[in-house]
Design an enzyme around this catalytic site. Sequence first.
Site, PDB file in Angstrom:
ATOM      1  N   SER A  67       0.823  -1.083   0.033  1.00 47.85           N
ATOM      2  CA  SER A  67       0.033  -0.062   0.037  1.00 47.85           C
ATOM      3  C   SER A  67       0.912   1.229   0.042  1.00 47.85           C
ATOM      4  O   SER A  67       2.016   1.090   0.714  1.00 47.85           O
ATOM      5  CB  SER A  67      -0.977   0.031   1.216  1.00 47.85           C
ATOM      6  OG  SER A  67      -1.515   1.450   1.558  1.00 47.85           O
ATOM      7  N   TYR A  95      -1.717  -0.109  10.457  1.00 46.84           N
ATOM      8  CA  TYR A  95      -1.834  -0.622   9.123  1.00 46.84           C
ATOM      9  C   TYR A  95      -0.561  -0.151   8.403  1.00 46.84           C
ATOM     10  O   TYR A  95       0.233  -0.986   7.673  1.00 46.84           O
ATOM     11  CB  TYR A  95      -3.060  -0.082   8.329  1.00 46.84           C
ATOM     12  CG  TYR A  95      -3.521  -0.550   6.863  1.00 46.84           C
ATOM     13  CD1 TYR A  95      -3.827  -1.793   6.680  1.00 46.84           C
ATOM     14  CD2 TYR A  95      -3.031   0.367   5.933  1.00 46.84           C
ATOM     15  CE1 TYR A  95      -3.795  -2.136   5.274  1.00 46.84           C
ATOM     16  CE2 TYR A  95      -3.094   0.121   4.578  1.00 46.84           C
ATOM     17  CZ  TYR A  95      -3.666  -1.180   4.237  1.00 46.84           C
ATOM     18  OH  TYR A  95      -3.923  -1.544   3.060  1.00 46.84           O
TER      19      TYR A  95
END
Length: 241
Positions: free
Chosen positions: A133, A146
Amino acid sequence: MDFTDKHVVLTGAGKGIGRATALMLARRGARVTALSRSAADLEDLRSEIGCIPIAVDLADPEATRAAAIRALPADYLINCAGTTELESFLDLKVENFDLLLAVNARAPMIVSQEYARERIASGRKGAIVNVSSVSSFIGFADHAAYCASKGALDAMSRVMANELGRQGIRVNCVNPTVTLTPMALKAWSDPAKSSGMLSRIPLGRFAEPDEVAEVILFLLSDEASMLHGLAMPVDGGFMVN
């Protein structure tokens, strides 16, 4: 990109980018072994593309290793499974931090270990794509766990590329911006939050799952035979703004 007669192991195949990737692989001739926590999602995917379904909780390391061994041998591996919890840094719970590291970084490690061991033992080359990501590059508010998990995935992938490349196994990461999946809608449904993110993307929109899947398949394919050790943004220009 033709994957006829190729066997691909794909984690996180039940939803979002993983599902889009599974469908695209099947259209291009691949045989897919699909790993996901949801047996219902896997059954739906199996009915559509005839994949080999393996239901597994990737937060469980022993179950993850057993599932990986069951799925092999395979020509290629895609680690796409991921999860998230939204908490500010000061409110971040240890159990949520541990969960995200387990699913987003430790599970790819375990599955990749078993895949690479089998390829090396059989004397065959291979390729791994880890779905990371842009959160590995940017400190988004409420995404501490995250961001940490995706940063860990990128760092581990660089080591994998260094070590496994010498054994004929290419390793790359794909680093999407917000992609319109159920998980992203959970994280970015607030217009006050999403408008700020969109304003930083020169193309002016979030990604579609198929747009990320195309890049995954390219990095997996022989057409990308000299691409190795990348963390490739699929971000509409977010990282240049």
